[in-house]
Scaffold this motif. Structure first.
Motif, PDB file in Angstrom:
ATOM      1  N   CYS A 175      -1.271  -0.456   0.701  1.00  0.00           N
ATOM      2  CA  CYS A 175      -2.382   0.481   0.666  1.00  0.00           C
ATOM      3  C   CYS A 175      -2.543   1.056   2.080  1.00  0.00           C
ATOM      4  O   CYS A 175      -1.943   0.572   3.035  1.00  0.00           O
ATOM      5  CB  CYS A 175      -3.657  -0.192   0.173  1.00  0.00           C
ATOM      6  SG  CYS A 175      -4.290  -1.495   1.237  1.00  0.00           S
ATOM      7  N   SER A 176      -3.380   2.071   2.209  1.00  0.00           N
ATOM      8  CA  SER A 176      -3.539   2.723   3.506  1.00  0.00           C
ATOM      9  C   SER A 176      -4.261   1.808   4.500  1.00  0.00           C
ATOM     10  O   SER A 176      -4.942   0.851   4.121  1.00  0.00           O
ATOM     11  CB  SER A 176      -4.328   4.022   3.347  1.00  0.00           C
ATOM     12  OG  SER A 176      -5.672   3.736   3.023  1.00  0.00           O
ATOM     13  N   VAL A 177      -4.127   2.142   5.761  1.00  0.00           N
ATOM     14  CA  VAL A 177      -4.783   1.382   6.824  1.00  0.00           C
ATOM     15  C   VAL A 177      -6.302   1.474   6.654  1.00  0.00           C
ATOM     16  O   VAL A 177      -7.014   0.490   6.869  1.00  0.00           O
ATOM     17  CB  VAL A 177      -4.343   1.912   8.211  1.00  0.00           C
ATOM     18  CG1 VAL A 177      -5.148   1.271   9.325  1.00  0.00           C
ATOM     19  CG2 VAL A 177      -2.862   1.692   8.417  1.00  0.00           C
ATOM     20  N   LEU A 219     -11.237  -1.855   5.090  1.00  0.00           N
ATOM     21  CA  LEU A 219     -12.470  -2.070   4.327  1.00  0.00           C
ATOM     22  C   LEU A 219     -12.394  -3.268   3.383  1.00  0.00           C
ATOM     23  O   LEU A 219     -13.339  -3.537   2.642  1.00  0.00           O
ATOM     24  CB  LEU A 219     -12.826  -0.802   3.548  1.00  0.00           C
ATOM     25  CG  LEU A 219     -13.196   0.398   4.421  1.00  0.00           C
ATOM     26  CD1 LEU A 219     -13.408   1.631   3.569  1.00  0.00           C
ATOM     27  CD2 LEU A 219     -14.422   0.106   5.257  1.00  0.00           C
ATOM     28  N   LEU A 220     -11.275  -3.977   3.408  1.00  0.00           N
ATOM     29  CA  LEU A 220     -11.168  -5.196   2.605  1.00  0.00           C
ATOM     30  C   LEU A 220     -11.980  -6.299   3.267  1.00  0.00           C
ATOM     31  O   LEU A 220     -12.022  -6.392   4.498  1.00  0.00           O
ATOM     32  CB  LEU A 220      -9.709  -5.641   2.488  1.00  0.00           C
ATOM     33  CG  LEU A 220      -8.768  -4.767   1.665  1.00  0.00           C
ATOM     34  CD1 LEU A 220      -7.324  -5.225   1.843  1.00  0.00           C
ATOM     35  CD2 LEU A 220      -9.151  -4.783   0.197  1.00  0.00           C
ATOM     36  N   GLU A 256     -11.660 -12.310   2.556  1.00  0.00           N
ATOM     37  CA  GLU A 256     -11.053 -12.962   1.395  1.00  0.00           C
ATOM     38  C   GLU A 256     -10.074 -12.021   0.691  1.00  0.00           C
ATOM     39  O   GLU A 256      -8.962 -12.430   0.333  1.00  0.00           O
ATOM     40  CB  GLU A 256     -12.146 -13.400   0.417  1.00  0.00           C
ATOM     41  CG  GLU A 256     -11.615 -14.114  -0.804  1.00  0.00           C
ATOM     42  CD  GLU A 256     -12.739 -14.484  -1.766  1.00  0.00           C
ATOM     43  OE1 GLU A 256     -12.523 -14.351  -2.978  1.00  0.00           O
ATOM     44  OE2 GLU A 256     -13.803 -14.908  -1.288  1.00  0.00           O
ATOM     45  N   GLU A 257     -10.477 -10.764   0.526  1.00  0.00           N
ATOM     46  CA  GLU A 257      -9.594  -9.788  -0.123  1.00  0.00           C
ATOM     47  C   GLU A 257      -8.342  -9.559   0.709  1.00  0.00           C
ATOM     48  O   GLU A 257      -7.238  -9.460   0.166  1.00  0.00           O
ATOM     49  CB  GLU A 257     -10.327  -8.457  -0.329  1.00  0.00           C
ATOM     50  CG  GLU A 257     -11.408  -8.490  -1.378  1.00  0.00           C
ATOM     51  CD  GLU A 257     -12.280  -7.258  -1.378  1.00  0.00           C
ATOM     52  OE1 GLU A 257     -12.914  -7.001  -2.416  1.00  0.00           O
ATOM     53  OE2 GLU A 257     -12.352  -6.543  -0.352  1.00  0.00           O
ATOM     54  N   LEU A 258      -8.508  -9.477   2.020  1.00  0.00           N
ATOM     55  CA  LEU A 258      -7.365  -9.239   2.901  1.00  0.00           C
ATOM     56  C   LEU A 258      -6.387 -10.409   2.870  1.00  0.00           C
ATOM     57  O   LEU A 258      -5.166 -10.203   2.820  1.00  0.00           O
ATOM     58  CB  LEU A 258      -7.831  -8.979   4.331  1.00  0.00           C
ATOM     59  CG  LEU A 258      -6.745  -8.602   5.332  1.00  0.00           C
ATOM     60  CD1 LEU A 258      -6.020  -7.330   4.907  1.00  0.00           C
ATOM     61  CD2 LEU A 258      -7.334  -8.449   6.716  1.00  0.00           C
ATOM     62  N   ASP A 259      -6.909 -11.626   2.887  1.00  0.00           N
ATOM     63  CA  ASP A 259      -6.032 -12.799   2.807  1.00  0.00           C
ATOM     64  C   ASP A 259      -5.244 -12.792   1.497  1.00  0.00           C
ATOM     65  O   ASP A 259      -4.039 -13.056   1.486  1.00  0.00           O
ATOM     66  CB  ASP A 259      -6.843 -14.093   2.916  1.00  0.00           C
ATOM     67  CG  ASP A 259      -7.414 -14.308   4.314  1.00  0.00           C
ATOM     68  OD1 ASP A 259      -6.944 -13.643   5.264  1.00  0.00           O
ATOM     69  OD2 ASP A 259      -8.345 -15.126   4.442  1.00  0.00           O
ATOM     70  N   PRO A 315     -12.017  -2.123  -5.050  1.00  0.00           N
ATOM     71  CA  PRO A 315     -13.345  -2.116  -4.413  1.00  0.00           C
ATOM     72  C   PRO A 315     -13.333  -1.483  -3.018  1.00  0.00           C
ATOM     73  O   PRO A 315     -14.260  -0.766  -2.645  1.00  0.00           O
ATOM     74  CB  PRO A 315     -13.723  -3.596  -4.341  1.00  0.00           C
ATOM     75  CG  PRO A 315     -12.918  -4.247  -5.413  1.00  0.00           C
ATOM     76  CD  PRO A 315     -11.633  -3.470  -5.471  1.00  0.00           C
ATOM     77  N   ALA A 316     -12.291  -1.717  -2.252  1.00  0.00           N
ATOM     78  CA  ALA A 316     -12.199  -1.128  -0.915  1.00  0.00           C
ATOM     79  C   ALA A 316     -12.018   0.383  -0.999  1.00  0.00           C
ATOM     80  O   ALA A 316     -12.561   1.123  -0.176  1.00  0.00           O
ATOM     81  CB  ALA A 316     -11.051  -1.761  -0.125  1.00  0.00           C
ATOM     82  N   ILE A 317     -11.287   0.849  -1.996  1.00  0.00           N
ATOM     83  CA  ILE A 317     -11.125   2.295  -2.203  1.00  0.00           C
ATOM     84  C   ILE A 317     -12.477   2.918  -2.518  1.00  0.00           C
ATOM     85  O   ILE A 317     -12.823   3.986  -1.996  1.00  0.00           O
ATOM     86  CB  ILE A 317     -10.089   2.579  -3.304  1.00  0.00           C
ATOM     87  CG1 ILE A 317      -8.692   2.201  -2.821  1.00  0.00           C
ATOM     88  CG2 ILE A 317     -10.141   4.037  -3.740  1.00  0.00           C
ATOM     89  CD1 ILE A 317      -7.623   2.229  -3.895  1.00  0.00           C
ATOM     90  N   GLU A 318     -13.266   2.252  -3.346  1.00  0.00           N
ATOM     91  CA  GLU A 318     -14.610   2.746  -3.672  1.00  0.00           C
ATOM     92  C   GLU A 318     -15.496   2.763  -2.432  1.00  0.00           C
ATOM     93  O   GLU A 318     -16.282   3.698  -2.243  1.00  0.00           O
ATOM     94  CB  GLU A 318     -15.239   1.918  -4.778  1.00  0.00           C
ATOM     95  CG  GLU A 318     -14.567   2.093  -6.128  1.00  0.00           C
ATOM     96  CD  GLU A 318     -14.506   3.539  -6.582  1.00  0.00           C
ATOM     97  OE1 GLU A 318     -15.525   4.269  -6.446  1.00  0.00           O
ATOM     98  OE2 GLU A 318     -13.436   3.951  -7.077  1.00  0.00           O
ATOM     99  N   ARG A 319     -15.377   1.749  -1.577  1.00  0.00           N
ATOM    100  CA  ARG A 319     -16.154   1.736  -0.330  1.00  0.00           C
ATOM    101  C   ARG A 319     -15.750   2.899   0.570  1.00  0.00           C
ATOM    102  O   ARG A 319     -16.609   3.538   1.197  1.00  0.00           O
ATOM    103  CB  ARG A 319     -15.974   0.404   0.399  1.00  0.00           C
ATOM    104  CG  ARG A 319     -16.636  -0.772  -0.318  1.00  0.00           C
ATOM    105  CD  ARG A 319     -16.656  -2.042   0.519  1.00  0.00           C
ATOM    106  NE  ARG A 319     -15.397  -2.743   0.602  1.00  0.00           N
ATOM    107  CZ  ARG A 319     -14.990  -3.678  -0.246  1.00  0.00           C
ATOM    108  NH1 ARG A 319     -15.741  -4.023  -1.286  1.00  0.00           N
ATOM    109  NH2 ARG A 319     -13.833  -4.287  -0.075  1.00  0.00           N
TER     110      ARG A 319
END
Length: 84
Positions: free
Chosen positions: A4-6, A11-12, A15-18, A52-56
């Motif tokens: 996904c993009s930087v 915005l992850l 926990e999501e990033l891990d 969720p990060a895309i929505e943020r």
């Protein structure tokens, strides 16, 4: 595996990033073993994970647009008051 993009990664949550990093590692391994059928399934899970990060990111963009609109409106009001 598609990353996904930087901006989205930024915005992850931790926990999501891990989880994202672990899934990308698994997907990369599966691709190296020519198990593209399984890597495809992992990619689908990654795509769901980043939603969720895309929505943020979209919400940040909408907020920036609202702020720009408010600024332009206030600038137009100020110009009209100066003309009067």
């Amino acid at each position: 595996m598609r990353h996904c993009s930087v901006q989205v990664r930024g915005l992850l949550t931790r926990e999501e990033l891990d989880r994202y990093n672990a899934m990308m590692e698994v997907g990369g391994f599966l691709e190296s073993q020519n198990r593209h059928d399984l890597a495809y399934l992992v990619q689908q899970e990654v795509d769901r994970l980043v939603q969720p990060a895309i929505e943020r990111l979209k919400e940040k963009s909408r907020e920036r647009d609202r702020m720009t609109e408010a600024y332009l409106e206030s600038k137009q009001r100020a110009e009209r008051q100066e003309e009067e």
